[in-house]
Design a protein around this motif. Sequence first.
Motif, mmCIF file in Angstrom:
data_model
loop_
_atom_site.group_PDB
_atom_site.id
_atom_site.type_symbol
_atom_site.label_atom_id
_atom_site.label_comp_id
_atom_site.label_asym_id
_atom_site.label_seq_id
_atom_site.Cartn_x
_atom_site.Cartn_y
_atom_site.Cartn_z
ATOM 1 N N THR A 256 8.575 -2.141 -5.354
ATOM 2 C CA THR A 256 8.327 -2.813 -4.081
ATOM 3 C C THR A 256 9.179 -2.271 -2.943
ATOM 4 O O THR A 256 8.983 -2.658 -1.791
ATOM 5 C CB THR A 256 8.599 -4.329 -4.187
ATOM 6 N N GLN A 257 10.131 -1.408 -3.245
ATOM 7 C CA GLN A 257 11.081 -0.974 -2.219
ATOM 8 C C GLN A 257 10.637 0.269 -1.465
ATOM 9 O O GLN A 257 11.338 0.718 -0.549
ATOM 10 C CB GLN A 257 12.456 -0.768 -2.858
ATOM 11 N N ASN A 259 6.728 1.852 -0.055
ATOM 12 C CA ASN A 259 5.305 1.536 -0.054
ATOM 13 C C ASN A 259 4.476 2.525 -0.859
ATOM 14 O O ASN A 259 3.498 2.136 -1.502
ATOM 15 C CB ASN A 259 4.784 1.449 1.375
ATOM 16 N N THR A 262 4.674 1.413 -4.321
ATOM 17 C CA THR A 262 3.835 0.243 -4.562
ATOM 18 C C THR A 262 2.379 0.658 -4.729
ATOM 19 O O THR A 262 1.662 0.111 -5.571
ATOM 20 C CB THR A 262 3.955 -0.778 -3.421
ATOM 21 N N GLN A 299 -0.494 -5.268 -4.408
ATOM 22 C CA GLN A 299 0.790 -5.656 -3.855
ATOM 23 C C GLN A 299 1.196 -4.819 -2.648
ATOM 24 O O GLN A 299 2.114 -5.169 -1.913
ATOM 25 C CB GLN A 299 1.856 -5.518 -4.945
ATOM 26 N N SER A 300 0.497 -3.696 -2.410
ATOM 27 C CA SER A 300 0.995 -2.733 -1.431
ATOM 28 C C SER A 300 0.809 -3.161 0.018
ATOM 29 O O SER A 300 1.563 -2.721 0.892
ATOM 30 C CB SER A 300 0.355 -1.352 -1.666
ATOM 31 N N SER A 302 1.398 -6.178 1.012
ATOM 32 C CA SER A 302 2.559 -7.036 1.179
ATOM 33 C C SER A 302 3.814 -6.229 1.498
ATOM 34 O O SER A 302 4.581 -6.574 2.411
ATOM 35 C CB SER A 302 2.783 -7.882 -0.083
ATOM 36 N N THR A 303 4.041 -5.130 0.765
ATOM 37 C CA THR A 303 5.241 -4.343 1.055
ATOM 38 C C THR A 303 5.111 -3.592 2.374
ATOM 39 O O THR A 303 6.115 -3.381 3.061
ATOM 40 C CB THR A 303 5.566 -3.366 -0.091
ATOM 41 N N LYS A 306 6.278 -6.108 4.832
ATOM 42 C CA LYS A 306 7.667 -6.553 4.706
ATOM 43 C C LYS A 306 8.690 -5.483 5.062
ATOM 44 O O LYS A 306 9.743 -5.777 5.628
ATOM 45 C CB LYS A 306 7.947 -6.999 3.268
ATOM 46 N N LEU A 307 8.426 -4.237 4.678
ATOM 47 C CA LEU A 307 9.417 -3.181 4.828
ATOM 48 C C LEU A 307 9.531 -2.749 6.294
ATOM 49 O O LEU A 307 8.525 -2.433 6.927
ATOM 50 C CB LEU A 307 9.043 -1.974 3.964
ATOM 51 N N SER A 310 9.064 2.697 5.836
ATOM 52 C CA SER A 310 8.876 3.298 4.519
ATOM 53 C C SER A 310 8.049 4.568 4.685
ATOM 54 O O SER A 310 7.122 4.617 5.501
ATOM 55 C CB SER A 310 8.155 2.332 3.571
ATOM 56 N N LYS A 491 14.021 -6.893 5.287
ATOM 57 C CA LYS A 491 12.603 -7.214 5.383
ATOM 58 C C LYS A 491 12.292 -7.887 6.708
ATOM 59 O O LYS A 491 13.140 -8.538 7.314
ATOM 60 C CB LYS A 491 12.138 -8.078 4.211
#
Length: 560
Positions: A256-257, A259, A262, A299-300, A302-303, A306-307, A310, A491
């Motif tokens: 998750t850290q 993208n 992810t 999930q990608s 979402s990251t 949030k990030l 990236s 985030k």
Amino acid sequence: MTTRRTVRLTAAIAAAGAIAGAAALQSSSASASQTAGSAAAAPAPSKHVLLLSVDGLHQSDLAWYIARHPASALARLAHGGTEYTRARTTIPSDSFPGTVAQLTGGTPGTTGVYYDDTYSSALLPAGTTDCAKAKPGAEVDLTEDLDKNKNALDAGQGLAGLPGSIYRMSGDPVSNIDPSKLPVDPRTCKPLLPGGYLRVNTVFNVVRKAGLHTAWSDKHIAYQILDGPSGSGIDDMFSPEINSQAAGYPSGTDWTQDNAATETYDGYKVQAVLNEIAGHDHSGTKNTGTPAVFGMNFQSVSTAEKLPVSDGLKGGYTAPGVPGPLLAKNLEYIDTQVGRMLSEIQKAGLARTTTVILSAKHGQSPTDPAALTRIDDGPLLDGLDAAWKKAHPSAAQPLVAHSADDDGMLLWLNDRSQAAADFARSYLLAQSGQGNDVNGKPKAFTRGGLQTVYAGAAAAKYFGTSVNDDRVPQVFGIGQYGVVYTGGTSKIAEHGGAHADDLAVPLVVSGAGAAAGRQVDATVHTTSIAPTILKLLGLDPRSLDAVRKEGTPALPGLGR
């Protein structure tokens, strides 16, 4: 309710693709059969339902992308089916209640699932062996912490050659759960699996009981919760651990850290779904037939929301509701993967008998970068405990037993009295201080960052349950718009709250049983996905416990 049929040019309808055409043929065939006056019951509209959750995706994101890519797979999916433009997910808008809602038809007050890391005042702590002497009160952790090895993509199964060997991961999630990390049921003095924690049955339970095949892919082994109380809802579950060490990245970096990482992780689950469409299990090595109900979460998105940065691209939004470069890039990735699935459905000859449902477990807040206020919740809760101890010097325990704070605040208290809940509410609303903005610069906050706080009986009433419910939080705080409870600046968005950015998710039903080119503008809820799946398969939606309890309707506007 307002139902609006969208009128489009013939060429545009034709561009909707094979799935849309199949839906029209299916509907025409069903109508002809019924017109013929057959006394037999009409066949089920669908034989296969593929449910896709794009975590973090907003309805506005989908509309933005389709407007700029009218020939995309996502456009074909939306225009080729029924699109619900005012769909809302659960409160709290977290992954676990969001997923459970889609697959049970129930909200947290009914399902007993409020968050991915929650608390029960009735269960016993993990590791308890002397249940007669143990004091009730236990964290219920439904995260990567349940894995035998949370740093391993296979959750601790011990496969050699990861990540390439990940498709050999067991389809039985229980085999990769560490029982010592589960809360203990005082009635049996045995660890309680996630499926046993769920208070209602799932779509998978009903479909399995009907003798049909089921499969699911998600981000943690803890999604065994979808097996339901019977523990046997899903034939084939594929849940590589998203918070494990990402292959090819520095030590301590999970999927998750970054993208791009992810997206790679999501790709493992996409391939599993492609294998299942082709009639195999998730590994692609066993012939099981295409499941009646199956799907995955992405999930990608979402990251990408949030990030802060990236892959050299700015994350989140550049202006209110306008995806920035990282999110725009990731929406293209999602479109490509959805396109692969639609192509595989067509290739497998399943277009006339398959329904695709696209939605999201949760949205993400804020979509306006200028609104972001990051607040470290640690000092707030420490201060609350200190104030309680000062006012109650004889108290043997801290006031806060457990908390879940992302862009809302859920508190479970050791003292479950109304007076204690009111104390917590008053304290939090009296707090002010400094957080930081989207650029990391100081930004003042007031009222603990909270807009509204429900305490004690008010919190139970908000969730539609009893104040004596062992799982309901004693305090539920709705954050001010833009507030994210986090230390540091790692985030720029979160979910779990109750703002429109948390709740306004897409919902598209396309393919068999869905009318092409239809938009429904009335408010609907993602709980309606569960009874809709059963209705599409010709099964009784009232077979679901939560549907009976809450009266959850199937989605309106389907069919001709």
